[in-house]
Scaffold this motif. Structure first.
Motif, PDB file in Angstrom:
ATOM      1  N   GLU A   1     -27.381  31.937 -17.132  1.00 43.65           N
ATOM      2  CA  GLU A   1     -28.194  30.808 -16.688  1.00 43.65           C
ATOM      3  C   GLU A   1     -28.941  30.177 -17.856  1.00 43.65           C
TER       4      GLU A   1
ATOM      5  N   SER B   1     -26.611  28.087 -20.060  1.00 40.52           N
ATOM      6  CA  SER B   1     -26.119  26.835 -19.495  1.00 40.52           C
ATOM      7  C   SER B   1     -26.941  25.635 -19.938  1.00 40.52           C
TER       8      SER B   1
ATOM      9  N   VAL C   1     -23.186  24.277 -22.102  1.00 44.85           N
ATOM     10  CA  VAL C   1     -21.969  25.065 -21.874  1.00 44.85           C
ATOM     11  C   VAL C   1     -21.949  25.516 -20.415  1.00 44.85           C
ATOM     12  N   GLN C   2     -20.868  25.206 -19.732  1.00 48.41           N
ATOM     13  CA  GLN C   2     -20.697  25.658 -18.363  1.00 48.41           C
ATOM     14  C   GLN C   2     -20.093  27.068 -18.384  1.00 48.41           C
TER      15      GLN C   2
ATOM     16  N   ARG D   1     -19.048  30.564 -16.518  1.00 49.41           N
ATOM     17  CA  ARG D   1     -18.704  31.245 -15.264  1.00 49.41           C
ATOM     18  C   ARG D   1     -18.615  32.741 -15.539  1.00 49.41           C
TER      19      ARG D   1
ATOM     20  N   SER E   1     -20.066  23.582 -28.200  1.00 50.18           N
ATOM     21  CA  SER E   1     -20.703  22.805 -27.134  1.00 50.18           C
ATOM     22  C   SER E   1     -20.436  21.302 -27.332  1.00 50.18           C
ATOM     23  N   PRO E   2     -20.193  20.561 -26.222  1.00 50.23           N
ATOM     24  CA  PRO E   2     -20.096  21.007 -24.835  1.00 50.23           C
ATOM     25  C   PRO E   2     -18.724  21.624 -24.558  1.00 50.23           C
TER      26      PRO E   2
ATOM     27  N   ARG F   1     -16.561  24.659 -21.667  1.00 53.95           N
ATOM     28  CA  ARG F   1     -16.582  25.576 -20.538  1.00 53.95           C
ATOM     29  C   ARG F   1     -16.220  26.967 -21.033  1.00 53.95           C
ATOM     30  N   CYS F   2     -16.882  27.943 -20.446  1.00 52.10           N
ATOM     31  CA  CYS F   2     -16.714  29.321 -20.914  1.00 52.10           C
ATOM     32  C   CYS F   2     -16.568  30.241 -19.708  1.00 52.10           C
ATOM     33  N   HIS F   3     -15.678  31.182 -19.836  1.00 51.64           N
ATOM     34  CA  HIS F   3     -15.460  32.166 -18.772  1.00 51.64           C
ATOM     35  C   HIS F   3     -15.741  33.558 -19.326  1.00 51.64           C
TER      36      HIS F   3
ATOM     37  N   ASP G   1     -13.387  30.326 -24.156  1.00 53.63           N
ATOM     38  CA  ASP G   1     -13.926  28.970 -24.037  1.00 53.63           C
ATOM     39  C   ASP G   1     -12.844  27.978 -24.404  1.00 53.63           C
TER      40      ASP G   1
END
Length: 395
Positions: free
Chosen positions: A274, A277, A281-282, A284, A322-323, A325-327, A343
């Motif tokens: 959290e 974010s 960076v999104q 999950r 950034s920006p 998405r990262c898992h 990412d």
């Protein structure tokens, strides 16, 4: 067979002084038997002279730990002179022999070089000369109470050599043990410095990256959107407070009187995601921890390693991609913990040495005997893979 504690415990300084005093009195009594027995074999000196020599032998034994070299010389000269002049007759040679053995045992523990060996040989020869001197002076025929010529010629070496050898062996063992302890302390200090350096790097790198990102956003929108700039300042404040707590936690580890706070672990990953974010960076997060694995428990060191690896990997995404998405996937099995951080960001080409973040992650994994890999993905972005033993095994 286990020895009684009284035979294995180390003596205190007072205990050693008391033991030396007792042994010194025993040696003096043995040597003073010459004064008591001499009248039966024809006295050659006043009794007080024999008693004085006995006291000298006792003093050399009592002071041998404090001054090993002077006492070795003193007991050698006293033995040679008293045996040569028959102040201590040959039949009472057990007293000087006992004193020589005790003094040169201590001498051997301190003098473990060629100079010490040469000194012992010279002292042994001098004592033997004092023992065999009266026999030679009497025409080469020992009296009924005197030892044989061969024994007299080797008396000094018989009294000194075994004690010197045993003292040398014990001194070497103590020196090796001290060197091992020194190396262990030095290695422990280095490992502690590396551990603190890793913790501080992970904490500061993560929080400062988020602070810089949010500060840049706030500065960019300060005039156009004051509310968004205020939100950025609030995030910076919260992140800074978290960083202060984390740094204090790491520094408190160095104080023995500070209670240890619970270490970071799997339960803290959602808050970490959290917080990350806010850096654009999104993230999950998937944590797969079956009930049986949770019931079995996991060492705190492994949980902290998992947390720090995920933290550093996300920090690198915020800093360099950034920006994006990262898992984040953490799978806890019965025997091992799998960590995957992927990412899709575009990272600039970097030259030079690898950053400390990847080195720190690799060191954490190596400390637990796991495997680690990191590198670009074929479909774009970056990937971090780590596999740790769930039981916390270490190399």
């Amino acid at each position: 067979m286990e020895l009684p504690p009284v035979l294995t415990r180390r003596f205190t300084p007072k205990g050693l002084y008391a033991l030396d005093a007792f042994v010194a009195i025993l040696v003096a009594v043995l040597c003073s038997t010459a004064a008591l027995a001499a009248p039966m074999h024809g006295p050659q000196e006043p009794t007080w002279v024999s008693m004085l020599v006995a006291v000298v032998f006792g003093l050399t034994v009592a002071l041998r730990r404090r001054w090993p070299y002077p006492m070795a010389l003193a007991v050698t000269i006293t033995s040679a002179v008293s045996l040569a002049t028959q102040i201590v007759p040959d039949f009472a040679g057990i007293g000087p022999g006992f004193a020589l053995a005790l003094v040169f045992y201590t001498f051997g523990t301190r003098a473990r070089d060629w100079k010490g060996l040469g000194t012992s040989i010279a002292c042994g020869a001098l004592v033997s000369a004092g023992m065999i001197g009266p026999i030679v002076a009497s025409g080469g025929s020992p009296s009924g109470d005197s030892p044989g010529r061969a024994f007299a010629a080797l008396f000094g070496f018989i009294a000194i050599a075994p004690a010197q050898t045993f003292g040398f062996a014990l001194g070497e063992r103590r020196a090796q043990a001290a060197e091992r302890n020194r190396q262990m302390l030095q290695r422990a200090a280095v490992e502690e410095r590396l551990r603190v350096a890793r913790e501080l790097h992970d904490v500061i790198a993560h929080t400062m990256t988020l602070i810089v990102v949010k500060a840049a956003i706030g500065n960019h929108v300060a005039e156009a959107s004051p509310a968004e700039a205020r939100d950025a300042l609030q995030v910076i404040e919260a992140t800074g407070r978290t960083a202060m707590l984390e740094v204090r936690r790491v520094l408190d580890m160095l104080r023995e009187d500070t209670p240890y706070a619970p270490t970071r672990g799997l339960r803290d990953l959602p808050a970490l995601v959290e917080l990350a974010s806010v850096g654009g960076v999104q993230v999950r997060l998937d944590v797969d921890r079956p009930e049986e694995a949770e019931a079995a428990g996991m060492p705190e060191s492994v949980e902290l390693a998992v947390y720090r690896i995920v933290q550093e990997a996300i920090t690198n995404v915020v800093k360099h991609a950034s920006p994006a998405r990262c898992h984040v996937s953490v799978v806890v099995g019965a025997d091992q913990v799998s960590i995957e951080v992927d990412d899709d960001g575009k990272r600039p080409t970097r030259t030079g040495s690898v950053g400390h973040g990847l080195i720190g992650m690799r060191e954490r994994v190596a400390l637990h005997g796991g495997t680690f890999s990191a590198g670009p993905r074929t479909e774009g972005g970056f990937s971090v893979r780590a596999l740790l033993p769930a039981a916390g095994g270490a190399t």
